[in-house]
Design an enzyme around this catalytic site. Structure first.
Site, PDB file in Angstrom:
ATOM      1  N   CYS A  57       0.835  -1.195   0.000  1.00 53.41           N
ATOM      2  CA  CYS A  57       0.000   0.000   0.000  1.00 53.41           C
ATOM      3  C   CYS A  57       0.875   1.252   0.000  1.00 53.41           C
ATOM      4  O   CYS A  57       1.512   1.568  -1.001  1.00 53.41           O
ATOM      5  CB  CYS A  57      -0.963  -0.038   1.181  1.00 53.41           C
ATOM      6  SG  CYS A  57      -2.374   1.058   0.974  1.00 53.41           S
ATOM      7  N   HIS A 158      -3.561  -5.474   1.332  1.00 52.14           N
ATOM      8  CA  HIS A 158      -3.234  -5.780   2.725  1.00 52.14           C
ATOM      9  C   HIS A 158      -3.586  -7.254   2.992  1.00 52.14           C
ATOM     10  O   HIS A 158      -4.570  -7.772   2.473  1.00 52.14           O
ATOM     11  CB  HIS A 158      -4.037  -4.897   3.673  1.00 52.14           C
ATOM     12  CG  HIS A 158      -3.673  -3.454   3.607  1.00 52.14           C
ATOM     13  ND1 HIS A 158      -2.742  -2.879   4.444  1.00 52.14           N
ATOM     14  CD2 HIS A 158      -4.111  -2.462   2.799  1.00 52.14           C
ATOM     15  CE1 HIS A 158      -2.623  -1.592   4.174  1.00 52.14           C
ATOM     16  NE2 HIS A 158      -3.452  -1.307   3.170  1.00 52.14           N
TER      17      HIS A 158
END
Length: 222
Positions: A57, A158
């Site tokens: 991310c 994630h």
């Protein structure tokens, strides 16, 4: 066996096969902090000697060429130079991506599952070598990027290490051949059950009733 270590402020990362840059809620500010720690030089040396790097991310965005925040979504408006190891540029947008995803790594087509939560939209030639193919709500798209020398991988997913197949594939990519798949969901459930059992064994229910004036009911899952 995997020797995993968190590296904090003022610490120098030790020699490693794999360095992971996690997510961030203020990517440009955290990238400035990383540079102030001298970790950009550490990462460059790590790659020079054949190490691998994964960015998740915000960490993925840091590995690219530029990070643009024209509307000041995470701080003062402006742009920052990334670390430059992935040929992607990221612009922070008004709409946040938030969704559960499933898919496959491009490393051996290993299955993965996780979630996205980010403002950034990344573009550039690096996306032609994606890290994964993800699916959600009937859509399928390429996610992340892998460098041309295959030493650097970035993804918006994630939970990239949570699926047993994805974890084994990533460890193999990092140099740990024949890694045994670990089911972290089952491990987490077993740990919670052990914690509940320990709580039941330790709690003196009569003392709680007397002290609080109400009944306390504690049960452990089988």
């Amino acid at each position: 066996e995997v020797d995993f270590r968190w590296i904090g402020p003022g610490q120098t990362p030790p020699p490693a096969d794999l360095i992971v840059l996690p997510g961030s809620k203020a990517v440009r500010a955290d990238l400035d902090w990383l540079r102030a720690q001298g970790w950009d030089a550490v990462l460059a040396r790590h790659l020079r000697y054949g190490g691998k790097v994964i960015g998740l991310c915000g960490g993925y965005q840091m590995l690219g060429r530029q990070i643009h925040d024209p509307e000041g979504r995470e701080g003062a408006p402006g742009s920052s130079a990334g670390l430059g190891w992935l040929a992607v540029d990221t612009t922070l947008a008004a709409e946040k991506q938030l969704r559960n995803v499933r898919g496959q790594l491009t490393l051996g087509q290993a299955a993965l599952a996780g979630y996205e939560i980010h403002l950034g939209v990344s573009s550039g030639p690096g996306l032609e070598r994606p890290a994964a193919w993800l699916e959600a709500d009937g859509l399928r798209w390429a996610d992340g990027a892998r460098s041309a020398d295959d030493q650097v991988l970035g993804s918006y997913c994630h939970g990239l290490f949570d699926h047993p197949e994805a974890l084994a594939a990533l460890l193999d990519w990092a140099g740990m051949r024949g890694a045994t798949a670990v089911d972290f969901a089952a491990r987490r459930e077993a740990d919670l059950n052990r914690l509940a059992d320990a709580l039941v064994a330790a709690v003196d229910r009569e003392k709680w009733r007397a002290a609080l004036g109400w009944d306390l009911h504690v049960a452990a899952a089988d």
